[in-house]
Write a protein that holds these residues in place. Structure first.
Motif, PDB file in Angstrom:
ATOM      1  N   GLN A 122       0.816  -1.214   0.000  1.00 21.11           N
ATOM      2  CA  GLN A 122       0.000   0.000   0.000  1.00 21.11           C
ATOM      3  C   GLN A 122       0.850   1.265   0.000  1.00 21.11           C
ATOM      4  OE1 GLN A 122      -3.291  -0.426  -0.437  1.00 21.11           O
ATOM      5  NE2 GLN A 122      -2.752  -2.609  -0.420  1.00 21.11           N
ATOM      6  N   LYS A 123       2.130   1.121   0.279  1.00 26.18           N
ATOM      7  CA  LYS A 123       3.024   2.275   0.309  1.00 26.18           C
ATOM      8  C   LYS A 123       3.495   2.609  -1.099  1.00 26.18           C
ATOM      9  CE  LYS A 123       4.760   1.559   5.008  1.00 26.18           C
ATOM     10  NZ  LYS A 123       4.200   2.818   5.541  1.00 26.18           N
ATOM     11  N   THR A 124       3.920   3.850  -1.279  1.00 32.91           N
ATOM     12  CA  THR A 124       4.434   4.271  -2.577  1.00 32.91           C
ATOM     13  C   THR A 124       5.836   3.701  -2.783  1.00 32.91           C
ATOM     14  OG1 THR A 124       5.502   6.276  -1.722  1.00 32.91           O
ATOM     15  CG2 THR A 124       3.163   6.436  -2.337  1.00 32.91           C
ATOM     16  N   PRO A 125       6.306   3.627  -4.029  1.00 33.74           N
ATOM     17  CA  PRO A 125       7.682   3.162  -4.274  1.00 33.74           C
ATOM     18  C   PRO A 125       8.716   3.984  -3.511  1.00 33.74           C
ATOM     19  CG  PRO A 125       6.447   3.187  -6.322  1.00 33.74           C
ATOM     20  CD  PRO A 125       5.562   3.838  -5.291  1.00 33.74           C
ATOM     21  N   LEU A 126       8.466   5.293  -3.375  1.00 32.91           N
ATOM     22  CA  LEU A 126       9.408   6.151  -2.660  1.00 32.91           C
ATOM     23  C   LEU A 126       9.444   5.802  -1.173  1.00 32.91           C
ATOM     24  CD1 LEU A 126      11.372   8.498  -3.046  1.00 32.91           C
ATOM     25  CD2 LEU A 126       9.488  10.069  -2.561  1.00 32.91           C
ATOM     26  N   GLU A 127       8.287   5.517  -0.594  1.00 36.60           N
ATOM     27  CA  GLU A 127       8.230   5.133   0.820  1.00 36.60           C
ATOM     28  C   GLU A 127       8.953   3.810   1.049  1.00 36.60           C
ATOM     29  OE1 GLU A 127       4.056   6.983   2.508  1.00 36.60           O
ATOM     30  OE2 GLU A 127       3.965   5.263   1.153  1.00 36.60           O
TER      31      GLU A 127
END
Length: 248
Positions: free
Chosen positions: A109-114
């Motif tokens: 559910q997190k972004t690639p950056l996270e």
């Protein structure tokens, strides 16, 4: 006491090389252990044709390799791929599998950056400060969102990696950049302290006043006097910035 595994499966003649970690995996047990321990930082791209080939050709997991290939073709998630591998291994209890898969689902559910930030954070926690800084800089070079708060967190943590090496000048630059992006009080306070402690020393003649100012900040914060806290912090910021520039 930690769990001890006795490796009974095939040892690969050609290990599976992990580029980022610069680590070789020599058995199916090692792959399962790696997946379980690194659930929070794995990218979906980890589950690819190279892994499928290695499973079939080097560790004898032909059926599992076939299942993974089929799942990848059907665009199944990385969490699904991990589940198939860990279930095939049988090294973890049903409760352990349940927990690790929950973690994997949260990560998806997190972004690639996270997710990328978490890799740097893991290096920071492991006290691999230079590696953490390199990872953070690599991530920031790829970040392209101006309104994303994550770069501010990355700059802050990179400042922390510098501080732990007693490199206060670059740490101050990182914290200042972090505050410019996120406006977090934690980054401002860290910036002030990094300026005061640059090169491993307090600003000349300012050690006592710094301690007093920090105490005042704590008292204002505890009293809930946000306006006074902000005013005091801004005053310190201006004073320390002037002192810092004079000493350059």
């Amino acid at each position: 006491m930690g769990r001890v595994w006795l490796c009974e499966e095939v040892t690969a003649e050609h290990p599976f090389y992990l580029e980022e970690e610069k680590v070789n995996l020599y058995s199916f047990e090692e792959l399962c252990y790696y997946l379980y321990q690194n659930t929070g930082v794995l990218e979906e791209s980890f589950f690819n044709e190279r892994l499928c080939f290695w499973l079939a050709q080097d560790v004898g997991q032909t059926e599992l390799s076939r299942q993974l290939r089929q799942g990848i073709e059907q665009e199944r998630s990385g969490c699904w791929c991990m589940e198939q591998i860990l279930k095939a291994g049988g090294f973890y209890s049903s409760e352990e599998l349940k927990q690790v898969l929950k973690t994997a689902e949260r990560m998806e559910q997190k972004t690639p950056l996270e997710r990328a930030k978490l890799r740097g954070d893991r290096l920071l926690r492991a006290e691999k400060y230079r590696d953490a800084i390199s990872e953070y800089r690599r991530i920031l070079e790829q970040a392209d969102s101006d309104d994303d708060p994550v770069p501010g967190l990355i700059w802050h943590n990179m400042g922390t990696a510098y501080v732990r090496q007693m490199l206060f000048a670059p740490a101050a630059e990182c914290y200042e950049t972090a505050y410019g992006i996120s406006k977090r009080e934690e980054s401002r306070e860290a910036y002030l302290l990094a300026l005061a402690c640059r090169d491993g020393k307090a600003i000349t003649g300012e050690a006592d006043s710094l301690a007093e100012a920090r105490q005042q900040l704590r008292e204002l914060k505890q009293a809930g006097n946000r306006a006074g806290y902000e005013k005091q912090l801004e005053r310190l910021l201006q004073n320390f910035r002037l002192e810092y520039r004079k000493s350059e």
